[in-house]
Structure formats: C-alpha cells, structure tokens
Design a protein around this motif. Structure first.
Motif, PDB file in Angstrom:
ATOM      1  N   THR A   6       0.821  -1.216   0.000  1.00 25.58           N
ATOM      2  CA  THR A   6       0.000   0.000   0.000  1.00 25.58           C
ATOM      3  C   THR A   6       0.849   1.258   0.000  1.00 25.58           C
ATOM      4  O   THR A   6       0.599   2.208  -0.744  1.00 25.58           O
ATOM      5  N   THR A   7       1.866   1.289   0.843  1.00 27.73           N
ATOM      6  CA  THR A   7       2.706   2.478   0.936  1.00 27.73           C
ATOM      7  C   THR A   7       3.551   2.673  -0.318  1.00 27.73           C
ATOM      8  O   THR A   7       3.873   3.803  -0.686  1.00 27.73           O
ATOM      9  N   ALA A   8       3.929   1.581  -0.983  1.00 27.32           N
ATOM     10  CA  ALA A   8       4.708   1.710  -2.217  1.00 27.32           C
ATOM     11  C   ALA A   8       3.877   2.385  -3.307  1.00 27.32           C
ATOM     12  O   ALA A   8       4.365   3.273  -4.019  1.00 27.32           O
ATOM     13  N   MET A   9       2.618   1.979  -3.454  1.00 27.76           N
ATOM     14  CA  MET A   9       1.745   2.631  -4.429  1.00 27.76           C
ATOM     15  C   MET A   9       1.523   4.095  -4.065  1.00 27.76           C
ATOM     16  O   MET A   9       1.507   4.973  -4.941  1.00 27.76           O
ATOM     17  N   PHE A  10       1.367   4.375  -2.776  1.00 24.56           N
ATOM     18  CA  PHE A  10       1.216   5.757  -2.334  1.00 24.56           C
ATOM     19  C   PHE A  10       2.447   6.579  -2.693  1.00 24.56           C
ATOM     20  O   PHE A  10       2.333   7.724  -3.152  1.00 24.56           O
ATOM     21  N   ALA A  11       3.636   6.013  -2.526  1.00 21.10           N
ATOM     22  CA  ALA A  11       4.881   6.731  -2.811  1.00 21.10           C
ATOM     23  C   ALA A  11       5.013   7.061  -4.290  1.00 21.10           C
ATOM     24  O   ALA A  11       5.389   8.182  -4.664  1.00 21.10           O
ATOM     25  N   VAL A  12       4.695   6.110  -5.166  1.00 21.01           N
ATOM     26  CA  VAL A  12       4.829   6.378  -6.601  1.00 21.01           C
ATOM     27  C   VAL A  12       3.757   7.370  -7.073  1.00 21.01           C
ATOM     28  O   VAL A  12       3.998   8.160  -8.002  1.00 21.01           O
ATOM     29  N   ILE A  13       2.587   7.355  -6.434  1.00 23.78           N
ATOM     30  CA  ILE A  13       1.556   8.342  -6.778  1.00 23.78           C
ATOM     31  C   ILE A  13       2.025   9.742  -6.400  1.00 23.78           C
ATOM     32  O   ILE A  13       1.878  10.702  -7.175  1.00 23.78           O
ATOM     33  N   VAL A  14       2.612   9.884  -5.202  1.00 25.40           N
ATOM     34  CA  VAL A  14       3.126  11.185  -4.770  1.00 25.40           C
ATOM     35  C   VAL A  14       4.218  11.669  -5.719  1.00 25.40           C
ATOM     36  O   VAL A  14       4.266  12.848  -6.098  1.00 25.40           O
ATOM     37  N   ALA A  15       5.104  10.773  -6.112  1.00 26.02           N
ATOM     38  CA  ALA A  15       6.182  11.153  -7.028  1.00 26.02           C
ATOM     39  C   ALA A  15       5.623  11.614  -8.370  1.00 26.02           C
ATOM     40  O   ALA A  15       6.095  12.603  -8.944  1.00 26.02           O
ATOM     41  N   ASN A  16       4.614  10.923  -8.868  1.00 28.52           N
ATOM     42  CA  ASN A  16       4.041  11.313 -10.156  1.00 28.52           C
ATOM     43  C   ASN A  16       3.246  12.615 -10.048  1.00 28.52           C
ATOM     44  O   ASN A  16       3.158  13.368 -11.017  1.00 28.52           O
ATOM     45  N   LEU A  17       2.666  12.883  -8.867  1.00 27.97           N
ATOM     46  CA  LEU A  17       1.978  14.157  -8.675  1.00 27.97           C
ATOM     47  C   LEU A  17       2.948  15.320  -8.796  1.00 27.97           C
ATOM     48  O   LEU A  17       2.589  16.390  -9.315  1.00 27.97           O
ATOM     49  N   TRP A  18       4.167  15.131  -8.349  1.00 31.00           N
ATOM     50  CA  TRP A  18       5.170  16.187  -8.441  1.00 31.00           C
ATOM     51  C   TRP A  18       5.464  16.538  -9.894  1.00 31.00           C
ATOM     52  O   TRP A  18       5.833  17.666 -10.214  1.00 31.00           O
TER      53      TRP A  18
END
Length: 315
Positions: free
Chosen positions: A178-190
């Motif tokens: 779950t946290t890995a998907m959250f991390a890549v979503i945050v990175a792509n939001l940037w």
C-alpha cells in the motif's frame, strides 16, 4: 437580353484558372517536401515499431528463436495467454488505481495553483518557474530523488514525520504494497501538477475580468463566481487537460521502475511494467508484444477523442 462573353474574356478567365491551379500544385509540392522529414520520422520510429510489435504478437517469438528468425504464427494464442494471466488483470487494476488517483489529485491541485497564480503578485514568476522543475526533470531523476526521500533508513520523509512525533518507527514506504503505491503516486503528482497548472493557467487568462466584475456587482461570492463563471468556461480546457493527463499517466514506466522495479512483489506492477517484465525478464517476446498491443488500446482511443475535441473546439 443575354450577356455575351467575349472570346478574349473567356480566354483570360481560363488563363487565370491555370495560374491558380499551378500555384496550388506548387504549394502542395512544397508542403510535401517540407513535411518529408516528419513523415520519415513517423514511419521509421513510430509506424515500423508498431507494425513489428503487432507482427511479434501473433508469433511464437521468444529468446530462443527471435535472433534466429525462425518464427511461426500461432493464431493469436499470445493474446489468449495474456488475457488469461491473473498478473495481467492485476496490472490493469493497479494501472487504473494509479491513473485515477493521479488524475484527480493533479487536476484539483493544478487548478487550485492556477487560480492562485492567475493574479500577479510579488514573486509570481520565480515561484511558478520553481514549480515547473518537477515537470522538466527527466522521470529517472525524479524517481531517484523520491526513492531516497522515501528510503526507510535515511529518507527525509521518515525523518520529518519522526521529528514531528507523527510516527514512532520508520515506515517502510517502498517495501510494503500500500505504501509503495502511495509513494509512486506522490512522485508522479510532483510531475503532473505543474503540467496541469500550466495548461489551466493559460485557459484562465482567456476569461475576461469584466465577467467577474459584473458578478461582484450582482453580489456573487468568490465561490459562486467559480462555479458559475470559471468552471463552465474552463470546460474545453479541462477536457483537454484530463485526456492528456490520462495518456501521460497511464503510460508511466521509468518513474515507477526507478523507484520500485514494480515491487514489492507485484504491488506497483502497472501495465507498462508488466509488459517490460514479460518481455525482457522472462524473454517471452510474443506475449510481451501482445500485452503491449493491448496496453496501447486505451491511449489510442483517448488520442482519437483528444484530436476530435481539438477539431470541435477550433470549429
């Protein structure tokens, strides 16, 4: 009494038609010459790889026979293998989650930033330029930066959260599903937020301020002005932004691969990652090509609607 056309006048008209026709032919030839480099690029780097990929998708191409060239058609068997693979559908679901989450958040936050930067203030330009850095940087660089930010032992995110007392133990951001998907979503939001902000801001500048002045005189609040003036007038721009956002987000590969390699296990294995692993890790080039062809269906369909919306907007 009928008007007679003299032979000399008729000859003059025919001569002018021939001159105009010759100019049209010359213009078309010049346009074709100028477009030749672009056409060569499209054929060599777009059309040929796509056609070759479709060819591989209906053959038994693998690491053993691809180099030798001993390929044989297998009657679309690769597509059946891919569509019956649970990993493919898991990758499709993860792509859907990743795309929808990024699309909604980057559109909302990009719209909010565009509204903020619409009116000039001190430092408007430099701040916007700094925000665009995330969009300008190569995805591999962005992925590397966020991989270190979310590092369990030395990452800045865990350090800040622990310093504020929000967490007691470091969070394993990139090693849990779950946290890995959250991390890549945050990175792509940037990456995606500045792009959305830039397009929406250009559309906001086309709205006449007289409309807001008239609404203020009538007693409309800022919230009412947004829903009655800004949002409806921004509909064409919003459609273009959302379509481009789906296309750009759906095909993200390098950012995710740099951060997680599709892991942990298959927690961030989206369709582009699945296609890559199937092709270059398992050397199943036939099924990898079939997965790639299936992955292309959504971007191609959205590209068609995007071009269609642009044509309708021009009309």
């Amino acid at each position: 009494m009928t008007n007679r056309v003299l032979p000399s006048e008729e000859q003059g008209r025919q001569s002018r038609r021939r001159v105009v026709s010759a100019r049209d032919v010359a213009t078309r030839r010049l346009g074709l010459v100028l477009a030749t480099p672009a056409l060569i690029y499209i054929v060599v780097f777009l059309a040929f790889p796509l056609i070759y990929n479709l060819y591989l998708s209906v053959t038994d191409a693998s690491g053993a026979n691809l180099i030798s060239g001993n390929l044989s058609f297998n009657n679309f068997e690769n597509y059946g293998v891919v569509l019956s693979d649970p990993a493919f559908w898991n990758a499709a679901l993860l792509s859907l989650i990743f795309t929808v989450a990024c699309l909604v958040l980057q559109y909302i936050l990009g719209f909010a930033l565009a509204l903020y930067f619409r009116h000039p203030f001190l430092g408007n330009g430099p701040i916007r330029a700094l925000l665009l850095v995330g969009w300008i940087l190569p995805p591999v660089v962005t992925g590397t930066i966020f991989r270190w930010l979310f590092d369990t032992d030395y990452g800045l995110v865990n350090f800040v959260l622990q310093s504020l007392g929000i967490i007691d133990q470091p969070v394993q951001w990139l090693t849990q599903g779950t946290t890995a998907m959250f991390a890549v979503i945050v990175a792509n939001l940037w990456v995606g937020i500045p792009f959305n902000m830039l397009l929406i801001l250009s559309g906001l500048h086309l709205i006449d301020d007289v409309l807001y002045e008239a609404a203020s005189v009538d007693g409309a609040s800022r919230w009412r002005q947004f829903w009655s003036i800004t949002f409806p007038l921004m509909a064409p721009v919003s459609i273009s932004v959302l379509l481009l956002g789906v296309i750009n987000t759906y095909k993200v590969f390098d950012l995710i691969y740099t951060m997680t390699r599709g892991g942990p296990v298959d927690a961030t294995t989206t369709l582009p990652i699945y296609t890559y692993l199937e092709t270059f890790s398992f050397f199943e080039f036939g099924t990898g090509a079939a997965a790639s062809a299936l992955t292309l269906l959504l971007p191609l369909a959205l590209s068609y609607f995007y071009v269609k919306s642009l044509n309708e907007e021009e009309k």
